[in-house]
Scaffold this active site. Sequence first.
Site, PDB file in Angstrom:
ATOM      1  N   ASN A  45       0.835  -1.209   0.000  1.00 19.89           N
ATOM      2  CA  ASN A  45       0.000   0.000   0.000  1.00 19.89           C
ATOM      3  C   ASN A  45       0.866   1.254   0.000  1.00 19.89           C
ATOM      4  OD1 ASN A  45       0.676  -0.764   2.675  1.00 19.89           O
ATOM      5  ND2 ASN A  45      -1.047   0.352   3.538  1.00 19.89           N
ATOM      6  N   VAL A  46       0.357   2.279  -0.667  1.00 25.54           N
ATOM      7  CA  VAL A  46       1.064   3.551  -0.811  1.00 25.54           C
ATOM      8  C   VAL A  46       0.061   4.657  -0.507  1.00 25.54           C
ATOM      9  CG1 VAL A  46       2.390   5.044  -2.354  1.00 25.54           C
ATOM     10  CG2 VAL A  46       2.574   2.551  -2.574  1.00 25.54           C
ATOM     11  N   GLU A  47       0.168   5.228   0.697  1.00 23.89           N
ATOM     12  CA  GLU A  47      -0.822   6.219   1.136  1.00 23.89           C
ATOM     13  C   GLU A  47      -0.455   7.623   0.660  1.00 23.89           C
ATOM     14  OE1 GLU A  47      -1.235   5.517   5.371  1.00 23.89           O
ATOM     15  OE2 GLU A  47      -2.358   3.658   4.990  1.00 23.89           O
ATOM     16  N   GLU A  58      -3.122  -4.267  -3.320  1.00 25.87           N
ATOM     17  CA  GLU A  58      -3.586  -5.019  -4.490  1.00 25.87           C
ATOM     18  C   GLU A  58      -3.498  -4.169  -5.760  1.00 25.87           C
ATOM     19  OE1 GLU A  58      -4.992  -4.723  -1.570  1.00 25.87           O
ATOM     20  OE2 GLU A  58      -5.906  -6.596  -0.906  1.00 25.87           O
ATOM     21  N   CYS A  89     -10.022  -5.516   0.462  1.00 23.51           N
ATOM     22  CA  CYS A  89     -11.225  -4.693   0.636  1.00 23.51           C
ATOM     23  C   CYS A  89     -12.150  -4.912  -0.565  1.00 23.51           C
ATOM     24  CB  CYS A  89     -10.842  -3.229   0.787  1.00 23.51           C
ATOM     25  SG  CYS A  89     -10.269  -2.456  -0.746  1.00 23.51           S
ATOM     26  N   CYS A  92     -10.777  -3.904  -3.908  1.00 18.86           N
ATOM     27  CA  CYS A  92      -9.689  -4.787  -4.354  1.00 18.86           C
ATOM     28  C   CYS A  92     -10.201  -6.159  -4.750  1.00 18.86           C
ATOM     29  CB  CYS A  92      -8.613  -4.872  -3.276  1.00 18.86           C
ATOM     30  SG  CYS A  92      -7.725  -3.309  -3.155  1.00 18.86           S
TER      31      CYS A  92
HETATM   32  N1  THU Z   1      -5.366  -1.680   2.424  1.00 15.04           N
HETATM   33  C1  THU Z   1      -4.795  -2.430   1.447  1.00 15.04           C
HETATM   34  O1  THU Z   1      -3.647  -2.180   1.041  1.00 15.04           O
HETATM   35  N2  THU Z   1      -5.508  -3.449   0.912  1.00 15.04           N
HETATM   36  C2  THU Z   1      -6.763  -3.795   1.300  1.00 15.04           C
HETATM   37  O2  THU Z   1      -7.394  -4.648   0.677  1.00 15.04           O
HETATM   38  C3  THU Z   1      -7.344  -3.175   2.494  1.00 15.04           C
HETATM   39  C4  THU Z   1      -6.696  -1.913   2.934  1.00 15.04           C
HETATM   40  C5  THU Z   1      -4.623  -0.540   2.969  1.00 15.04           C
HETATM   41  C6  THU Z   1      -5.167   0.789   2.571  1.00 15.04           C
HETATM   42  C7  THU Z   1      -4.620   1.680   3.668  1.00 15.04           C
HETATM   43  O3  THU Z   1      -3.321   2.113   3.274  1.00 15.04           O
HETATM   44  C8  THU Z   1      -4.492   0.761   4.856  1.00 15.04           C
HETATM   45  O4  THU Z   1      -4.642  -0.556   4.381  1.00 15.04           O
HETATM   46  C9  THU Z   1      -5.518   1.017   5.944  1.00 15.04           C
HETATM   47  O5  THU Z   1      -6.801   0.996   5.412  1.00 15.04           O
END
Ligand code: THU
Length: 130
Positions: A45-47, A58, A89, A92
């Site tokens: 994940n990359v926020e 994903e 989620c 995804c």
């Molecule tokens: N996140 C994912 O990378 N994949 C998912 O399927 C669920 C959530 C990440 C997004 C965010 O950076 C962090 O988890 C908290 O929600």
Amino acid sequence: MSTVDWDALRAEAVRVAQSAYAPYSKLLVGVAGLTDDGRLVQGCNVENASYGLGLCAECTMVGQLRLSGGGRLVAVACRSGDGDLLMPCGRCRQLLYEHGGPECLVDTPSGILPMSSVLPDAFGPEDLPA
Ligand code: THU
């Protein structure tokens, strides 16, 4: 699929979670996928300071899938940096369905399940006009 090394896929997901950029949620997420031609693809994940723009692990994995030669996902494992199993989620699940279809296997708390169980009665490419 009997040839999937699930422990290796899970370990790879935990490993790549260390590359996550998650200064806001603090949840490091890694995902590893096996392709139909035997490649391994990964994502993290990359926020973003504009929270809603963050990318799930994903998402970046699907980018790697395309960049590394395309094809279909046949098995996917998603883990936190601490090794906890995480389910994709809703958004995804749709992404995985697009690139793996109903038979793609997913590591879930209920065992290894196909996408047809993880996203039942999915909307997909087949619902669009030819
Ligand atoms: N996140 C994912 O990378 N994949 C998912 O399927 C669920 C959530 C990440 C997004 C965010 O950076 C962090 O988890 C908290 O929600």
